[in-house]
Design a protein around this motif. Sequence first.
Motif, PDB file in Angstrom:
ATOM      1  N   ALA A  83     -56.108  44.862   0.865  1.00 35.54           N
ATOM      2  CA  ALA A  83     -55.066  45.887   0.985  1.00 35.54           C
ATOM      3  C   ALA A  83     -54.212  45.945  -0.274  1.00 35.54           C
ATOM      4  O   ALA A  83     -53.806  47.028  -0.712  1.00 35.54           O
ATOM      5  CB  ALA A  83     -54.192  45.607   2.202  1.00 35.54           C
ATOM      6  N   ALA A  84     -53.935  44.792  -0.878  1.00 34.50           N
ATOM      7  CA  ALA A  84     -53.116  44.762  -2.096  1.00 34.50           C
ATOM      8  C   ALA A  84     -53.848  45.421  -3.261  1.00 34.50           C
ATOM      9  O   ALA A  84     -53.251  46.194  -4.016  1.00 34.50           O
ATOM     10  CB  ALA A  84     -52.732  43.322  -2.444  1.00 34.50           C
ATOM     11  N   PHE A  85     -55.135  45.109  -3.425  1.00 29.82           N
ATOM     12  CA  PHE A  85     -55.908  45.753  -4.492  1.00 29.82           C
ATOM     13  C   PHE A  85     -55.950  47.264  -4.285  1.00 29.82           C
ATOM     14  O   PHE A  85     -55.747  48.036  -5.228  1.00 29.82           O
ATOM     15  CB  PHE A  85     -57.335  45.198  -4.553  1.00 29.82           C
ATOM     16  CG  PHE A  85     -57.463  43.915  -5.306  1.00 29.82           C
ATOM     17  CD1 PHE A  85     -57.261  43.874  -6.681  1.00 29.82           C
ATOM     18  CD2 PHE A  85     -57.790  42.743  -4.663  1.00 29.82           C
ATOM     19  CE1 PHE A  85     -57.387  42.690  -7.392  1.00 29.82           C
ATOM     20  CE2 PHE A  85     -57.917  41.547  -5.355  1.00 29.82           C
ATOM     21  CZ  PHE A  85     -57.711  41.520  -6.723  1.00 29.82           C
TER      22      PHE A  85
ATOM     23  N   ALA B  95     -46.745  46.349  -9.386  1.00 31.38           N
ATOM     24  CA  ALA B  95     -47.052  45.215  -8.517  1.00 31.38           C
ATOM     25  C   ALA B  95     -46.873  45.645  -7.073  1.00 31.38           C
ATOM     26  O   ALA B  95     -45.983  46.439  -6.756  1.00 31.38           O
ATOM     27  CB  ALA B  95     -46.148  44.027  -8.835  1.00 31.38           C
ATOM     28  N   VAL B  96     -47.740  45.107  -6.220  1.00 29.00           N
ATOM     29  CA  VAL B  96     -47.729  45.428  -4.795  1.00 29.00           C
ATOM     30  C   VAL B  96     -47.978  44.142  -4.022  1.00 29.00           C
ATOM     31  O   VAL B  96     -48.820  43.333  -4.413  1.00 29.00           O
ATOM     32  CB  VAL B  96     -48.837  46.461  -4.463  1.00 29.00           C
ATOM     33  CG1 VAL B  96     -48.920  46.712  -2.979  1.00 29.00           C
ATOM     34  CG2 VAL B  96     -48.623  47.757  -5.219  1.00 29.00           C
ATOM     35  N   SER B  97     -47.272  43.964  -2.914  1.00 24.91           N
ATOM     36  CA  SER B  97     -47.543  42.822  -2.044  1.00 24.91           C
ATOM     37  C   SER B  97     -47.967  43.302  -0.661  1.00 24.91           C
ATOM     38  O   SER B  97     -47.464  44.306  -0.151  1.00 24.91           O
ATOM     39  CB  SER B  97     -46.321  41.909  -1.939  1.00 24.91           C
ATOM     40  OG  SER B  97     -45.229  42.576  -1.353  1.00 24.91           O
TER      41      SER B  97
ATOM     42  N   VAL C 276     -48.349  47.613   3.301  1.00 21.75           N
ATOM     43  CA  VAL C 276     -47.633  47.264   2.067  1.00 21.75           C
ATOM     44  C   VAL C 276     -46.254  46.710   2.402  1.00 21.75           C
ATOM     45  O   VAL C 276     -45.489  47.331   3.133  1.00 21.75           O
ATOM     46  CB  VAL C 276     -47.520  48.500   1.142  1.00 21.75           C
ATOM     47  CG1 VAL C 276     -46.629  48.208  -0.054  1.00 21.75           C
ATOM     48  CG2 VAL C 276     -48.913  48.943   0.692  1.00 21.75           C
ATOM     49  N   TYR C 277     -45.941  45.549   1.821  1.00 22.60           N
ATOM     50  CA  TYR C 277     -44.620  44.957   2.001  1.00 22.60           C
ATOM     51  C   TYR C 277     -43.643  45.435   0.932  1.00 22.60           C
ATOM     52  O   TYR C 277     -42.493  45.716   1.219  1.00 22.60           O
ATOM     53  CB  TYR C 277     -44.689  43.436   1.974  1.00 22.60           C
ATOM     54  CG  TYR C 277     -45.479  42.845   3.118  1.00 22.60           C
ATOM     55  CD1 TYR C 277     -45.423  43.385   4.397  1.00 22.60           C
ATOM     56  CD2 TYR C 277     -46.285  41.742   2.919  1.00 22.60           C
ATOM     57  CE1 TYR C 277     -46.149  42.839   5.441  1.00 22.60           C
ATOM     58  CE2 TYR C 277     -47.013  41.190   3.966  1.00 22.60           C
ATOM     59  CZ  TYR C 277     -46.942  41.739   5.216  1.00 22.60           C
ATOM     60  OH  TYR C 277     -47.664  41.195   6.246  1.00 22.60           O
ATOM     61  N   ALA C 278     -44.098  45.484  -0.319  1.00 22.74           N
ATOM     62  CA  ALA C 278     -43.193  45.877  -1.392  1.00 22.74           C
ATOM     63  C   ALA C 278     -43.964  46.442  -2.574  1.00 22.74           C
ATOM     64  O   ALA C 278     -45.128  46.083  -2.805  1.00 22.74           O
ATOM     65  CB  ALA C 278     -42.347  44.684  -1.842  1.00 22.74           C
TER      66      ALA C 278
END
Length: 145
Positions: free
Chosen positions: A110-112, A102-104, A80-82
Amino acid sequence: MSAPTTTGVTEVAVTSEPLDLAAHEAAVADPRAGAVVSFQGVVRDHDHGRAVTSLEYEGHPSALDVLRSVAAEIAADPDVYAVAVSHRIGPLAIGDAALVAAVSTAHRAAAFAACARLVDEVKARLPIWKRQVFADGTEEWVNCP
């Protein structure tokens, strides 16, 4: 929205103000990210077959700290970046956003997965209660962790 931090948590709020999904998506933007997954929980006009006319969310004083903790746990995932997440309190109308997240990450899977974990943990742990008013005039309190 806040600038990214070293923990990867860019925005966390418990607020009576309307929530902005696009702002949360922008808050997790990262040049390394190939995926931004977001979620918007919207007030619906029914629950378990009963018509809902309005609802209100009430939060415990610890709600913001709990939300920060959940966001930090998800952000600690090395994929996870953010992370950005907010929950609304107070009276909401049908169609209003109650929860946005929200996730990046570098890749969509991985985001889902991270966004799903984030929403599931918020729903399980956040001390915010929902008072639903039904079309027949009755009401109930739900989602009490």
